[in-house]
Design a protein around this motif. Structure first.
Motif, PDB file in Angstrom:
ATOM      1  N   ILE A   1       0.704  -1.252   0.096  1.00 20.50           N
ATOM      2  CA  ILE A   1       0.130   0.112   0.086  1.00 20.50           C
ATOM      3  C   ILE A   1       0.815   1.210  -0.080  1.00 20.50           C
ATOM      4  CG2 ILE A   1      -2.050  -1.165   0.968  1.00 20.50           C
ATOM      5  CD1 ILE A   1      -1.091  -0.092   3.787  1.00 20.50           C
ATOM      6  N   TYR A   2       2.382   1.129   0.267  1.00 17.28           N
ATOM      7  CA  TYR A   2       2.841   2.345   0.341  1.00 17.28           C
ATOM      8  C   TYR A   2       3.731   2.879  -1.156  1.00 17.28           C
ATOM      9  CZ  TYR A   2       2.124   1.897   5.278  1.00 17.28           C
ATOM     10  OH  TYR A   2       1.365   1.844   6.522  1.00 17.28           O
ATOM     11  N   ASP A   3       3.786   4.196  -1.352  1.00 20.12           N
ATOM     12  CA  ASP A   3       4.589   4.253  -2.347  1.00 20.12           C
ATOM     13  C   ASP A   3       6.251   4.611  -2.120  1.00 20.12           C
ATOM     14  OD1 ASP A   3       2.360   5.303  -4.232  1.00 20.12           O
ATOM     15  OD2 ASP A   3       1.827   6.537  -2.576  1.00 20.12           O
ATOM     16  N   VAL A   4       6.404   4.760  -0.800  1.00 20.68           N
ATOM     17  CA  VAL A   4       7.783   5.164  -0.235  1.00 20.68           C
ATOM     18  C   VAL A   4       7.901   4.537   1.172  1.00 20.68           C
ATOM     19  CG1 VAL A   4       9.507   6.921   0.318  1.00 20.68           C
ATOM     20  CG2 VAL A   4       7.713   7.450  -1.406  1.00 20.68           C
ATOM     21  N   VAL A   5       8.866   3.574   1.461  1.00 16.27           N
ATOM     22  CA  VAL A   5       9.365   3.319   2.441  1.00 16.27           C
ATOM     23  C   VAL A   5      10.859   3.890   3.115  1.00 16.27           C
ATOM     24  CG1 VAL A   5       9.595   1.136   4.126  1.00 16.27           C
ATOM     25  CG2 VAL A   5       7.731   0.918   2.406  1.00 16.27           C
ATOM     26  N   LEU A   6      10.734   4.168   4.205  1.00 13.26           N
ATOM     27  CA  LEU A   6      12.077   4.936   4.748  1.00 13.26           C
ATOM     28  C   LEU A   6      12.472   4.086   5.661  1.00 13.26           C
ATOM     29  CD1 LEU A   6      11.306   8.488   5.602  1.00 13.26           C
ATOM     30  CD2 LEU A   6      11.979   7.741   3.451  1.00 13.26           C
ATOM     31  N   ALA A   7      13.958   3.696   5.655  1.00 11.41           N
ATOM     32  CA  ALA A   7      14.529   3.165   6.805  1.00 11.41           C
ATOM     33  C   ALA A   7      15.909   3.765   7.061  1.00 11.41           C
ATOM     34  CB  ALA A   7      14.687   1.500   6.362  1.00 11.41           C
ATOM     35  N   PHE A   8      15.800   4.809   7.903  1.00 13.82           N
ATOM     36  CA  PHE A   8      17.005   5.683   8.316  1.00 13.82           C
ATOM     37  C   PHE A   8      17.526   5.102   9.584  1.00 13.82           C
ATOM     38  CE2 PHE A   8      15.398   9.828   6.048  1.00 13.82           C
ATOM     39  CZ  PHE A   8      15.716   9.577   4.824  1.00 13.82           C
ATOM     40  N   SER A   9      18.895   4.827   9.446  1.00 15.18           N
ATOM     41  CA  SER A   9      19.641   4.575  10.555  1.00 15.18           C
ATOM     42  C   SER A   9      18.889   3.718  11.633  1.00 15.18           C
ATOM     43  CB  SER A   9      19.877   5.935  11.590  1.00 15.18           C
ATOM     44  OG  SER A   9      20.675   6.844  10.976  1.00 15.18           O
ATOM     45  N   ILE A  10      18.455   2.473  10.922  1.00 23.74           N
ATOM     46  CA  ILE A  10      17.954   1.466  11.720  1.00 23.74           C
ATOM     47  C   ILE A  10      18.328  -0.122  11.325  1.00 23.74           C
ATOM     48  CG2 ILE A  10      15.933   1.166  10.182  1.00 23.74           C
ATOM     49  CD1 ILE A  10      13.885   0.282  12.337  1.00 23.74           C
ATOM     50  N   THR A  11      18.990  -0.103  10.354  1.00 21.03           N
ATOM     51  CA  THR A  11      19.365  -1.437   9.899  1.00 21.03           C
ATOM     52  C   THR A  11      20.500  -2.316  11.073  1.00 21.03           C
ATOM     53  OG1 THR A  11      21.009  -0.551   8.566  1.00 21.03           O
ATOM     54  CG2 THR A  11      19.069  -1.534   7.449  1.00 21.03           C
ATOM     55  N   LYS A  12      21.391  -1.447  11.550  1.00 21.56           N
ATOM     56  CA  LYS A  12      22.517  -1.922  12.441  1.00 21.56           C
ATOM     57  C   LYS A  12      21.761  -2.569  13.598  1.00 21.56           C
ATOM     58  CE  LYS A  12      24.603   1.003  15.065  1.00 21.56           C
ATOM     59  NZ  LYS A  12      25.664   2.008  15.369  1.00 21.56           N
ATOM     60  N   TRP A  13      20.585  -1.840  14.114  1.00 19.58           N
ATOM     61  CA  TRP A  13      19.731  -2.297  15.300  1.00 19.58           C
ATOM     62  C   TRP A  13      19.049  -3.570  14.850  1.00 19.58           C
ATOM     63  CZ3 TRP A  13      22.238  -0.314  19.091  1.00 19.58           C
ATOM     64  CH2 TRP A  13      22.907   0.735  18.986  1.00 19.58           C
ATOM     65  N   ILE A  14      18.621  -3.672  13.916  1.00 20.78           N
ATOM     66  CA  ILE A  14      17.661  -4.833  13.251  1.00 20.78           C
ATOM     67  C   ILE A  14      18.751  -6.050  13.090  1.00 20.78           C
ATOM     68  CG2 ILE A  14      16.376  -5.824  11.434  1.00 20.78           C
ATOM     69  CD1 ILE A  14      14.820  -3.254  11.324  1.00 20.78           C
ATOM     70  N   HIS A  15      19.950  -5.652  12.762  1.00 18.96           N
ATOM     71  CA  HIS A  15      20.758  -6.605  12.266  1.00 18.96           C
ATOM     72  C   HIS A  15      21.374  -7.358  13.674  1.00 18.96           C
ATOM     73  CE1 HIS A  15      24.009  -7.654   9.233  1.00 18.96           C
ATOM     74  NE2 HIS A  15      23.479  -8.672   9.201  1.00 18.96           N
ATOM     75  N   LEU A  16      21.698  -6.578  14.555  1.00 16.40           N
ATOM     76  CA  LEU A  16      22.284  -6.810  15.633  1.00 16.40           C
ATOM     77  C   LEU A  16      21.053  -7.738  16.728  1.00 16.40           C
ATOM     78  CD1 LEU A  16      24.788  -3.936  16.830  1.00 16.40           C
ATOM     79  CD2 LEU A  16      25.242  -6.118  16.353  1.00 16.40           C
ATOM     80  N   ASN A  17      19.944  -7.491  16.814  1.00 13.54           N
ATOM     81  CA  ASN A  17      18.959  -7.832  17.629  1.00 13.54           C
ATOM     82  C   ASN A  17      18.641  -9.222  16.886  1.00 13.54           C
ATOM     83  OD1 ASN A  17      18.154  -6.334  19.978  1.00 13.54           O
ATOM     84  ND2 ASN A  17      18.472  -4.543  18.383  1.00 13.54           N
ATOM     85  N   HIS A  18      18.383  -9.230  15.439  1.00 17.93           N
ATOM     86  CA  HIS A  18      17.658 -10.362  15.025  1.00 17.93           C
ATOM     87  C   HIS A  18      18.480 -11.262  13.835  1.00 17.93           C
ATOM     88  CE1 HIS A  18      13.659  -8.826  16.212  1.00 17.93           C
ATOM     89  NE2 HIS A  18      14.299  -7.584  15.968  1.00 17.93           N
ATOM     90  N   GLY A  19      19.732 -10.774  13.788  1.00 17.79           N
ATOM     91  CA  GLY A  19      20.706 -11.436  12.923  1.00 17.79           C
ATOM     92  C   GLY A  19      20.533 -11.501  11.403  1.00 17.79           C
ATOM     93  N   ASP A  20      21.318 -12.381  10.742  1.00 15.61           N
ATOM     94  CA  ASP A  20      21.049 -12.228   9.147  1.00 15.61           C
ATOM     95  C   ASP A  20      19.808 -12.386   8.836  1.00 15.61           C
ATOM     96  OD1 ASP A  20      23.821 -11.625   9.121  1.00 15.61           O
ATOM     97  OD2 ASP A  20      24.595 -13.482   8.402  1.00 15.61           O
ATOM     98  N   ASP A  21      19.080 -13.571   9.448  1.00 18.68           N
ATOM     99  CA  ASP A  21      17.760 -13.851   9.114  1.00 18.68           C
ATOM    100  C   ASP A  21      16.798 -12.503   9.142  1.00 18.68           C
ATOM    101  OD1 ASP A  21      18.405 -16.454   8.217  1.00 18.68           O
ATOM    102  OD2 ASP A  21      17.651 -17.420  10.175  1.00 18.68           O
ATOM    103  N   GLY A  22      16.993 -11.962  10.546  1.00 21.12           N
ATOM    104  CA  GLY A  22      16.168 -10.817  10.573  1.00 21.12           C
ATOM    105  C   GLY A  22      16.140  -9.577   9.589  1.00 21.12           C
ATOM    106  N   ILE A  23      17.549  -9.362   9.264  1.00 25.26           N
ATOM    107  CA  ILE A  23      17.745  -8.517   8.207  1.00 25.26           C
ATOM    108  C   ILE A  23      16.874  -8.618   6.738  1.00 25.26           C
ATOM    109  CG2 ILE A  23      19.812  -8.746   7.310  1.00 25.26           C
ATOM    110  CD1 ILE A  23      18.869  -5.449   8.515  1.00 25.26           C
TER     111      ILE A  23
END
Ligand SMILES: C[S@@+](CC[C@H](N)C(=O)[O-])C[C@H]1O[C@@H](n2cnc3c(N)ncnc32)[C@H](O)[C@@H]1O
Length: 277
Positions: A171-193
């Motif tokens: 449903i979205y035209d634009v998704v933003l992910a600013f300065s968040i990938t490190k936190w997702i990666h460290l908390n949820h691992g390669d599978d999480g990202i």
């Protein structure tokens, strides 16, 4: 999520006092009309400054900010209300000028007007001190302008990786992910990202765009020292931020376009745009 633990999700409180700017420099890398009429999702919206800026001065139709930390989500709603209180009457949705003269509400003229208000070129209609003593100004009913600020921005608490997204729609035209990938990666691992990128892909309409500001690998070291669990998780990471572009292409995005690099000091990071094929 309990916010009594340390900021292990990058859920910093007062983040925008460390990253202050009247206008967010990452948004300034985008063309003037980029968000006009668009549906936007801002994942990891923190206290909602970027989310509100897109809704208030970039002409977006609807903007949704999500964050894992409920305290930050409450602060984002508060930010929306404060900005509404500070906004000049001429730009308010019920203003006859805005309703009768379409050009006054164009993203460009709105931003110019908001900039001049913030630079102090014009008077403060409802200064911060008024909000502190009397509370914020009331928000008029939605009927006055469903797709105008502040009705065009909402916030909700969500863990964008852990939530079940089987029923998500594009449903979205634009998704933003600013300065968040490190936190997702460290908390949820390669599978999480990977799951995160898959969900972003699912959230976007065909041709929609993903704007990504990843943190560099060398910044992971300080973050993982913050918490034993992050330290442990980091041992198993095989992917690096430099791999994200090819991962996104495997998922169904086109080649990345580098919009530029911006931000002060340790916040100097590249911003990429990936279009959903
Ligand atoms: C470092 S801040 C960046 C804030 C904002 N995007 C910006 O760059 O201005 C990262 C934000 O992502 C949020 N976050 C981290 N993991 C998340 C997740 N799995 N789902 C939703 N939000 C998350 C944190 O709570 C935090 O507010």
């Amino acid at each position: 999520m309990s916010s009594s633990t340390g900021p292990v999700y990058g859920n910093y409180h007062g983040y925008y006092t460390k990253r202050p700017s009247v206008r967010d420099p990452r948004l300034a890398l985008l063309p003037e009309t980029f968000f006009a009429g668009k549906g936007v999702l801002d994942i990891g919206c923190n206290e909602g400054w970027v989310t509100c800026e897109i809704a208030q001065s970039w002409g977006a139709r609807q903007v949704v900010g999500v964050d894992i930390d409920d305290t930050l989500v409450r602060a984002a709603w508060k930010r929306r209300r404060s900005l509404w209180s500070l906004q000049s009457p001429e730009l308010k949705i019920y203003s006859p000028k805005v309703m009768e003269n379409g050009s006054d509400s164009s993203p460009k003229s709105k931003r110019a007007r908001l900039d001049s208000d913030l630079d102090g070129d014009t008077c403060d209609y409802f200064p911060m001190s008024c909000e502190q003593s009397h509370g914020p100004l009331p928000i008029p009913s939605k009927a006055a302008g469903e797709h105008a600020f502040p009705h065009n921005v909402t916030f909700r608490m969500a863990d964008w990786v852990a939530e079940d997204y089987a029923s998500d729609e594009p449903i979205y035209d634009v998704v933003l992910a600013f300065s968040i990938t490190k936190w997702i990666h460290l908390n949820h691992g390669d599978d999480g990202i990977k799951r995160f990128f898959l969900r972003v892909h699912k959230n976007l309409k065909p041709g929609g765009v993903f704007i990504l500001e990843p943190q560099a690998w060398d910044t992971y070291a300080k973050a993982r020292r913050m918490d034993q669990r992050l330290k442990e998780n980091a041992k198993y990471l095989q992917l690096r931020p430099d791999d994200f572009s090819s991962l996104l292409q495997e998922i169904g995005f086109g080649p990345p376009q580098l919009l530029g690099s911006t931000g002060e000091g340790g916040f100097h990071r590249p911003v990429h745009m990936h279009s959903k094929l």
